[in-house]
Design a protein around this motif. Structure first.
Motif, PDB file in Angstrom:
ATOM      1  N   GLY A   1       0.556  -1.195  -0.210  1.00  0.00           N
ATOM      2  CA  GLY A   1       0.002  -0.014  -0.214  1.00  0.00           C
ATOM      3  C   GLY A   1       0.923   1.372  -0.096  1.00  0.00           C
TER       4      GLY A   1
ATOM      5  N   HIS B   1       2.141   2.082  -3.272  1.00  0.00           N
ATOM      6  CA  HIS B   1       1.306   2.680  -4.287  1.00  0.00           C
ATOM      7  C   HIS B   1       1.006   4.160  -4.120  1.00  0.00           C
ATOM      8  CE1 HIS B   1      -0.154  -1.264  -4.818  1.00  0.00           C
ATOM      9  NE2 HIS B   1      -0.913  -0.804  -5.908  1.00  0.00           N
TER      10      HIS B   1
ATOM     11  N   ASP C   1     -11.456   0.201   5.499  1.00  0.00           N
ATOM     12  CA  ASP C   1     -11.088  -0.430   4.078  1.00  0.00           C
ATOM     13  C   ASP C   1     -10.945   0.203   2.849  1.00  0.00           C
ATOM     14  OD1 ASP C   1     -13.620  -0.972   4.311  1.00  0.00           O
ATOM     15  OD2 ASP C   1     -13.565  -2.787   3.467  1.00  0.00           O
ATOM     16  N   ILE C   2     -12.292   0.869   2.700  1.00  0.00           N
ATOM     17  CA  ILE C   2     -12.647   1.617   1.563  1.00  0.00           C
ATOM     18  C   ILE C   2     -12.128   3.002   1.300  1.00  0.00           C
ATOM     19  CG2 ILE C   2     -14.540   3.174   0.323  1.00  0.00           C
ATOM     20  CD1 ILE C   2     -16.598   1.282   1.611  1.00  0.00           C
TER      21      ILE C   2
ATOM     22  N   ALA D   1      -8.439   2.010   0.246  1.00  0.00           N
ATOM     23  CA  ALA D   1      -8.306   1.619  -1.164  1.00  0.00           C
ATOM     24  C   ALA D   1      -8.264   3.048  -1.808  1.00  0.00           C
ATOM     25  CB  ALA D   1      -9.682   0.694  -1.440  1.00  0.00           C
TER      26      ALA D   1
ATOM     27  N   PHE E   1      -4.713   4.155  -1.741  1.00  0.00           N
ATOM     28  CA  PHE E   1      -3.833   3.301  -2.570  1.00  0.00           C
ATOM     29  C   PHE E   1      -3.935   3.668  -3.999  1.00  0.00           C
ATOM     30  CE2 PHE E   1      -3.934  -0.090   0.840  1.00  0.00           C
ATOM     31  CZ  PHE E   1      -3.265   0.689   1.700  1.00  0.00           C
ATOM     32  N   TYR E   2      -5.023   3.673  -4.558  1.00  0.00           N
ATOM     33  CA  TYR E   2      -5.562   3.720  -6.062  1.00  0.00           C
ATOM     34  C   TYR E   2      -5.187   5.209  -6.478  1.00  0.00           C
ATOM     35  CZ  TYR E   2      -7.648  -0.746  -5.388  1.00  0.00           C
ATOM     36  OH  TYR E   2      -7.877  -2.052  -5.024  1.00  0.00           O
TER      37      TYR E   2
END
Length: 304
Positions: free
Chosen positions: A43, A46, A89-90, A93, A96-97
């Motif tokens: 992570g 990213h 977690d969202i 995410a 990271f993205y």
């Protein structure tokens, strides 16, 4: 000539970088494995991509810029872990993205960067390690070693049991943040060797391999560093002679060591179990109680 690979200056820089990464990646990874955060390095990798792109855009060192962005990202990740219990977690995410997308966008907006430059940071490119990179890697590696060795007992306590560490008076949140920041620094150090997308493997696989045959935290720590250093050196030399990607080669060698030690550990564990059963049976026949340790072992002797 066996030492031919030592002659080119770029290989000398590559080998120095490989040794440093081989030492510090497992040294940090062992705490992440203890905390069940084996993918944290992935992570952070990213997020660090945005720092690389920003470095090219601002015409500054991508390594230092990636370090700054990765440290900020790691702190945000730790804050999300504390407070984002329901939708954490969202949030992670998106972080990271967003980091990956930001890196691609920024490097294409810069005048000096390109997708080819980004690829060298994603998968590693030892042949392009510069003297400036070596300076940054040495300074950052010194920080990582200072933290992982100087605060070894405190970090182990926090990684093993946060509640127990808090009861004993340790600054748990500060130490958790320190682990996250140290992991971020390690990722940016290792990105020139194995790449941002593969760095997590070098932080975790040597530790997992060492755990197959070790019984204590201290032995696992030392053995994982030895494995990490060995595979980074072997992968670097192999990439020179065989013209293969160094990052992928290093990771595959680490996985090979893990498989070999796993196969070796199975018969050794079976043999120890038979010896233990034999000893218990002998004690029963002689009317003696089996030997029991007098007290709980110190943290260095606790099995990981």
């Amino acid at each position: 000539m066996m030492t031919e690979f030592l002659q080119p200056p770029f290989m000398q820089r590559a080998l120095l970088a490989a040794v440093l990464v081989g030492v510090i990646a497992p040294a940090v990874g062992i705490y992440l494995v203890q905390r069940r955060q084996a993918l944290m390095g992935d992570g952070i990798g990213h997020i660090a991509m945005t720092g690389v792109g920003l470095g090219f855009l601002l015409s500054t060192s991508p390594v230092w810029m990636a370090t700054a962005v990765a440290v900020v990202g790691s702190v945000v990740m730790e804050l999300v872990r504390w407070y984002g219990r329901t939708r954490g977690d969202i949030a992670l995410a998106m972080l990271f993205y967003g980091g990956m997308a930001g890196g691609v966008l920024l490097i294409n907006l810069s005048d000096t960067g390109s997708n080819a430059n980004l690829t060298s940071y994603l998968f590693g490119s030892l042949s392009t390690v510069s003297s400036e990179d070596i300076t940054a890697i040495c300074l950052l590696a010194a920080f990582v070693l200072l933290v992982t060795l100087g605060l070894r007992r405190q970090l182990f306590a926090v990684s093993q049991d946060e509640e127990f560490a808090r009861v004993t008076g340790l600054p748990v949140r500060a130490l958790n943040l320190l682990i996250a920041v140290t992991a971020a620094v390690t990722v940016t150090v290792a990105m020139r060797v194995v790449g941002l997308l593969l760095v997590s493997a070098l932080m975790v696989v040597p530790v997992a391999a060492a755990q197959q045959i070790s019984k204590s935290f201290k032995v696992t720590f030392v053995l994982s560093v030895v494995i990490g250093t060995a595979v980074t050196l072997a992968g670097t030399v192999t990439s020179y002679y065989q013209d293969v990607p160094p990052g992928a080669t290093i990771v595959l060698l680490a996985i090979g060591v893990f498989v070999a030690l796993t196969l070796l550990a199975a018969p050794l564990a079976a043999r120890r179990a038979r010896r233990s059963e034999t000893a218990k049976a002998q004690c029963t026949l002689e009317g003696k109680a089996p030997d029991v340790p007098a007290s709980r072992p110190a943290s260095d002797d606790v099995r990981v």
